[in-house]
Design an enzyme around this catalytic site. Structure first.
Site, PDB file in Angstrom:
ATOM      1  N   SER A  58      29.740  -2.104 -12.224  1.00  0.00           N
ATOM      2  CA  SER A  58      28.447  -1.414 -12.313  1.00  0.00           C
ATOM      3  C   SER A  58      27.488  -1.482 -11.404  1.00  0.00           C
ATOM      4  O   SER A  58      27.304  -2.444 -10.502  1.00  0.00           O
ATOM      5  CB  SER A  58      28.110  -1.965 -13.769  1.00  0.00           C
ATOM      6  OG  SER A  58      28.869  -1.836 -14.992  1.00  0.00           O
ATOM      7  N   GLU A  71      42.083  -2.615 -20.092  1.00  0.00           N
ATOM      8  CA  GLU A  71      40.921  -3.493 -20.540  1.00  0.00           C
ATOM      9  C   GLU A  71      40.785  -3.115 -22.153  1.00  0.00           C
ATOM     10  O   GLU A  71      40.482  -3.855 -22.917  1.00  0.00           O
ATOM     11  CB  GLU A  71      39.600  -3.194 -19.817  1.00  0.00           C
ATOM     12  CG  GLU A  71      38.561  -3.934 -19.996  1.00  0.00           C
ATOM     13  CD  GLU A  71      37.187  -3.787 -19.212  1.00  0.00           C
ATOM     14  OE1 GLU A  71      37.294  -2.874 -18.521  1.00  0.00           O
ATOM     15  OE2 GLU A  71      36.419  -4.682 -19.099  1.00  0.00           O
ATOM     16  N   ASN A 102      30.338   2.671 -26.103  1.00  0.00           N
ATOM     17  CA  ASN A 102      31.505   3.243 -27.093  1.00  0.00           C
ATOM     18  C   ASN A 102      30.975   4.789 -27.273  1.00  0.00           C
ATOM     19  O   ASN A 102      31.829   5.639 -27.941  1.00  0.00           O
ATOM     20  CB  ASN A 102      31.016   2.303 -28.499  1.00  0.00           C
ATOM     21  CG  ASN A 102      31.859   0.918 -28.625  1.00  0.00           C
ATOM     22  OD1 ASN A 102      32.525   0.718 -27.729  1.00  0.00           O
ATOM     23  ND2 ASN A 102      31.760   0.588 -29.760  1.00  0.00           N
ATOM     24  N   GLU A 103      30.023   5.085 -26.884  1.00  0.00           N
ATOM     25  CA  GLU A 103      29.721   6.685 -27.068  1.00  0.00           C
ATOM     26  C   GLU A 103      30.769   7.354 -26.081  1.00  0.00           C
ATOM     27  O   GLU A 103      31.254   8.339 -26.642  1.00  0.00           O
ATOM     28  CB  GLU A 103      28.352   7.041 -26.283  1.00  0.00           C
ATOM     29  CG  GLU A 103      26.964   6.513 -27.419  1.00  0.00           C
ATOM     30  CD  GLU A 103      26.880   5.080 -27.382  1.00  0.00           C
ATOM     31  OE1 GLU A 103      27.385   4.221 -26.955  1.00  0.00           O
ATOM     32  OE2 GLU A 103      26.537   4.561 -28.815  1.00  0.00           O
TER      33      GLU A 103
END
Lengths: 319, 380
Positions: free
Chosen positions: B128, B244, B360-361
């Protein structure tokens, strides 16, 4: 360990799906709701010919079973096609009657589809008690062949007709396998609910592709997508519980499957109704056949609360 | 359809159980997210490795037992049921290792994997960036060709374990002129103590330095620490991301053990009826996840590859983990608020679940578009 359906089981599901898809099932459901059962019984015979009820009947009584995994495969399809009638009850009857005793005389008829049964626990309603020939009452003194039934009451699902069974009648078994029958009825209902939930999701996905609002198919809106994704997740995690319960047949696994499949199907129904809008809120549109069944199956043979309590009880005994 | 394990697999399970019973620390180790706890967990990894249990599904030549997916799942059940410590090597073992097995060279595998299995080298994930979370294609940190390797520059954020870890793996832009943003990324391994690296620990919600920001200023990486070809980093990372989210990040064993502990907590507190349904749902959810995983494992063992289905589990376990811990905290009442219980630590850890490994979106979009076939929407 190989937790997968085999090729034969997948083919069995496909053949039932094809047969039910071509059999005019929705018309049979609507007739059944009006008390006209000719088409429903014709459908019943075809389901029996496919061997579905025989899966619950031991081989020595002209059955093929007991084979709970195959039965689950079949009941998912029965749910997907909204088949009416005392399906889980007939399975429960086979489980109750599979012991030795005078009851043996009924099993061949159940396996072949010549007869259908309903079963009621003490104080509970029997499904389609006005339609079947074999009414089994589980009372304090055992299993009785009920001589008749009381007034018919409507269900949330117009295709389910509920009635009390009359007291008395022949005592078939003083010590019936009530727990076993309950497990079978619950398992079959869980599988049926899973099928209902899958059908609702499938129809809703098709609808949100077609329905255009604000210049775009509503299925392209993230609020719609995420709601359906959650339904998909709930159904896909209920499915292994239902199949796993068929493998182990423990009370806790069956209760977990029933609670989970019932809630997932209900969530599917809620999403389906919402995303179909006012169209879904009509009895004329076929979606209602599954919507109402999802609500009714949620409580049939164990509410989510009763099933959760069973899970806690069983877990307490293990540890 | 079968849930019974072979006698050989059950014997493996019994062997794991016996070893764990003899070796799991009697008292919980200090938090993994502190310097002291990190050292204690590293020592535990070494002990696991000495017993041959730190990476059971790897080939033996890298420090594993070559025992396959089924036994890995059984080992994980026993591991968590025994109350063994959290795995400090998780990022390396569950993310970098599968990447090296699939895309690395033999030289890379034999150099990187054995010290990873032994806990001697602990890895952090450096994916990230401040402006790139789930949208990894928008990464800006860059890799510039140098003599015999590459020089990395830029900023990475929220790197799990990086406050205490030794090395990191991540994506850097190798070709700013590529025709699409997700092409032109390279997959690199680098040393967190190399010249040009600054690690700034960042406290998570409870203040513990569970992750860090990384600032890279011309950090040299030799060619042998590039995984796959430069420009293919995205494709390689996506195959790791599926691992993952899929089977390897959260084994059912962890949740089966947590649900059993929650049930015990509920009983200890007198079985309050107002929490009964949620405790039952925790037990049901753990069983559902276990059976879902066995179904997925059966498919993998039959030669299938998991695809977008792994987004189903990512949402399921991350939401499940939070619900389970919320229930525990409610049962504990004031004792839960004190914050120094394993349940409170677990709660804070669980809160990150719906955010990392692809929010999760994004997972719900994947489920809707790729599993349900709904039309692609605009994300911007």
């Amino acid at each position: 360990m190989r937790f997968l359906l085999d090729a034969e089981q997948r083919a069995f599901a496909r053949s039932l799906d094809a047969m039910l898809g071509a059999a005019g099932t929705t018309a049979a459901v609507r007739d059944w709701s009006r008390g006209d059962r000719a088409r429903g019984w014709a459908l019943w015979s075809r389901i029996a010919e496919a061997g579905v009820f025989a899966l619950a009947v031991p081989e020595k009584y002209e059955g093929l079973g007991p084979r709970p995994v195959d039965l689950v495969v079949a009941f998912v399809e029965l749910g997907r096609h909204a088949v009416p009638g005392p399906l889980a009850e007939t399975v429960a009857a086979a489980a109750l009657l599979s012991g030795p005793g005078p009851a043996e005389r009924f099993l061949a008829g159940l396996a072949s589809g010549r007869s259908a049964a309903t079963v009621a626990r003490e104080g509970r309603y029997a499904l389609d008690g006005d339609a079947v020939t074999l009414r089994l009452a589980l009372t304090a003194d055992g299993l009785r062949l009920a001589p008749g039934h009381g007034p018919v009451r409507p269900s949330l699902d117009p295709a389910r007709r509920l009635t009390r069974l009359s007291p008395g009648g022949e005592l078939l078994d003083a010590a019936p396998a009530v727990d076993r029958a309950l497990r079978w009825a619950r398992l079959a209902t869980a599988a049926q609910a899973l099928g209902v939930g899958l059908a609702l999701l499938e129809r809703t996905v098709a609808h949100v592709h077609r329905r255009v609002q604000f210049g775009a198919p509503i299925g392209s809106f993230q609020a719609v997508k995420h709601r359906l994704a959650d339904v998909k997740i709930a159904l896909e995690f209920a499915r292994p519980l239902v199949l796993g319960a068929a493998v182990t047949m423990t009370a806790a696994d069956v209760a977990a499957a029933k609670a989970s499949a019932g809630e997932a199907a209900y969530a599917s129904a809620r999403a389906a109704l919402q995303l179909h809008g006012a169209l879904g809120y009509t009895a004329e549109y076929d979606l209602s056949l599954w919507l109402t069944k999802a609500a009714a199956l949620r409580t049939a043979w164990g509410t989510p609360g009763e099933c959760r309590a069973e899970v806690l009880r069983a877990h307490g005994q293990v540890h | 359809m079968d849930l019974a394990h072979s006698p050989a697999d059950e014997a493996f399970r019994a062997e794991a159980r016996a070893w764990l019973r003899a070796h799991v620390p009697a008292r919980p180790l200090p938090s993994l997210e502190t310097a002291e706890g990190f050292a204690a967990h590293r020592a535990w990894e070494a002990e696991l490795a000495a017993g041959g249990w730190s990476a059971v599904n790897w080939p033996e030549r890298y420090g594993g037992r070559d025992c396959g997916l089924t036994r890995w799942l059984l080992f994980e059940e026993e591991y968590w049921a025994a109350g063994a410590p959290g795995r400090v090597g998780q990022n390396g073992v569950s993310l970098l290792a599968p990447t090296l097995f699939e895309h690395g060279t033999e030289e890379q595998r034999s150099r990187v994997l054995p010290p990873m299995a032994a806990g001697e080298v602990v890895w952090a994930q450096a994916w990230s960036e401040p402006e790139a979370g789930s949208d990894l294609a928008s990464l800006r940190a860059r890799a510039v060709r140098a003599d015999g390797g590459w020089r990395l520059s830029g900023q990475k954020a929220w790197s799990s374990r990086a406050a205490f870890a030794d090395r990191a793996f991540g994506l850097f832009r190798t070709d700013p002129g590529a025709d699409a943003p997700h092409r032109g990324l390279g997959y690199f391994m680098f040393d967190l103590r190399a010249p040009g690296v600054t690690v700034r620990p960042v406290g998570r919600l409870d203040g513990k330095p569970a992750f860090a920001e990384l600032f890279l200023d011309g950090v040299f990486v030799p060619d042998e620490d590039v995984i796959g070809r430069p420009g293919e980093g995205w494709r390689i990372a996506m195959s790791t991301a599926a691992d993952e989210r899929g089977l390897t990040l959260r084994s059912p064993g962890r949740f089966l053990a947590s649900a059993a502990r929650l049930h015990a907590l509920w009983q200890d507190r007198g079985g309050p009826p107002e929490a009964a349904d949620r405790v039952a749902d925790a037990l049901i959810g753990a069983r559902a996840y276990q059976l879902f995983t066995w179904a997925a494992a059966s498919r993998v063992l039959a030669g299938e590859r998991l695809g977008p289905e792994s987004s189903l589990n990512k949402v399921f376990w991350s939401e499940y983990d939070i619900a389970l811990h919320e229930t525990a905290l409610d049962l504990l009442g004031e004792d839960g608020e004190t914050g120094d219980t394993p349940w409170a630590e677990g709660y804070v850890f669980a809160l990150a679940g719906p955010i990392y490994a692809g929010a999760n979106e994004i997972q719900r979009d994947i489920v809707a578009e790729r599993l349900l076939g709904l039309p692609k929407g605009r994300r911007t």
